[in-house]
Design a protein around this motif. Structure first.
Motif, short mmCIF file in Angstrom:
data_model
loop_
_atom_site.label_atom_id
_atom_site.label_comp_id
_atom_site.label_asym_id
_atom_site.label_seq_id
_atom_site.Cartn_x
_atom_site.Cartn_y
_atom_site.Cartn_z
N LEU A 88 0.83 -1.20 0.00
CA LEU A 88 0.00 0.00 0.00
C LEU A 88 0.87 1.25 0.00
O LEU A 88 0.59 2.20 -0.73
CB LEU A 88 -0.94 0.00 1.20
N ALA A 89 1.93 1.25 0.78
CA ALA A 89 2.85 2.39 0.81
C ALA A 89 3.46 2.63 -0.56
O ALA A 89 3.55 3.77 -1.03
CB ALA A 89 3.94 2.17 1.85
N SER A 90 3.84 1.57 -1.24
CA SER A 90 4.40 1.71 -2.58
C SER A 90 3.36 2.21 -3.57
O SER A 90 3.63 3.06 -4.41
CB SER A 90 4.96 0.37 -3.06
N ALA A 91 2.14 1.67 -3.46
CA ALA A 91 1.06 2.09 -4.37
C ALA A 91 0.70 3.56 -4.19
O ALA A 91 0.32 4.23 -5.15
CB ALA A 91 -0.18 1.22 -4.16
N ALA B 15 8.64 9.90 -1.75
CA ALA B 15 8.41 11.08 -0.90
C ALA B 15 9.71 11.50 -0.23
O ALA B 15 10.62 10.68 -0.02
CB ALA B 15 7.36 10.75 0.16
N SER B 16 9.78 12.77 0.12
CA SER B 16 10.94 13.26 0.87
C SER B 16 10.94 12.63 2.26
O SER B 16 9.88 12.22 2.75
CB SER B 16 10.89 14.78 0.99
N PRO B 17 12.10 12.55 2.91
CA PRO B 17 12.15 11.92 4.24
C PRO B 17 11.20 12.58 5.25
O PRO B 17 10.53 11.88 6.01
CB PRO B 17 13.61 12.09 4.67
N GLN B 18 11.11 13.89 5.24
CA GLN B 18 10.23 14.57 6.19
C GLN B 18 8.76 14.26 5.90
O GLN B 18 7.98 13.99 6.81
CB GLN B 18 10.47 16.08 6.18
#
Length: 86
Positions: free
Chosen positions: A31-34, A40-43
């Motif tokens: 889900l995070a990949s989708a 995304a930037s680290p922050q």
């Protein structure tokens, strides 16, 4: 920024530590990949992951956050909306 409801993520932890604590199953990683969190930037990633943890721990926070947004005229941080599917 003032007027934006954010999740206070732990500034002392690395992205890898927070990711390991929040994304515990292969389905959550997918889900995070989708959702495009890998780019995304680290922050921003920390904000999204911490919101995901907060919302998984207490799903009623979604309702409270929406109520605060409507009643107190807060704006929810964009990370909230990315974390809501978790």
């Amino acid at each position: 920024r003032l007027g934006i409801l954010r999740s206070p993520y732990p500034a002392t932890k690395s992205v890898a530590e927070v990711r390991a604590a929040v994304l515990r199953t292969p389905a959550e990683e997918q889900l995070a990949s989708a959702l495009g969190l890998d780019s995304a930037s680290p922050q921003e990633l920390l904000q999204v992951l911490w919101w995901a943890k907060v919302l998984m721990d207490d799903p009623c926070r979604i309702c409270r956050a929406l109520r605060f947004e409507a009643k107190l005229r807060f704006k929810l941080h964009g990370a909230f909306w990315l974390a809501a599917p978790f």
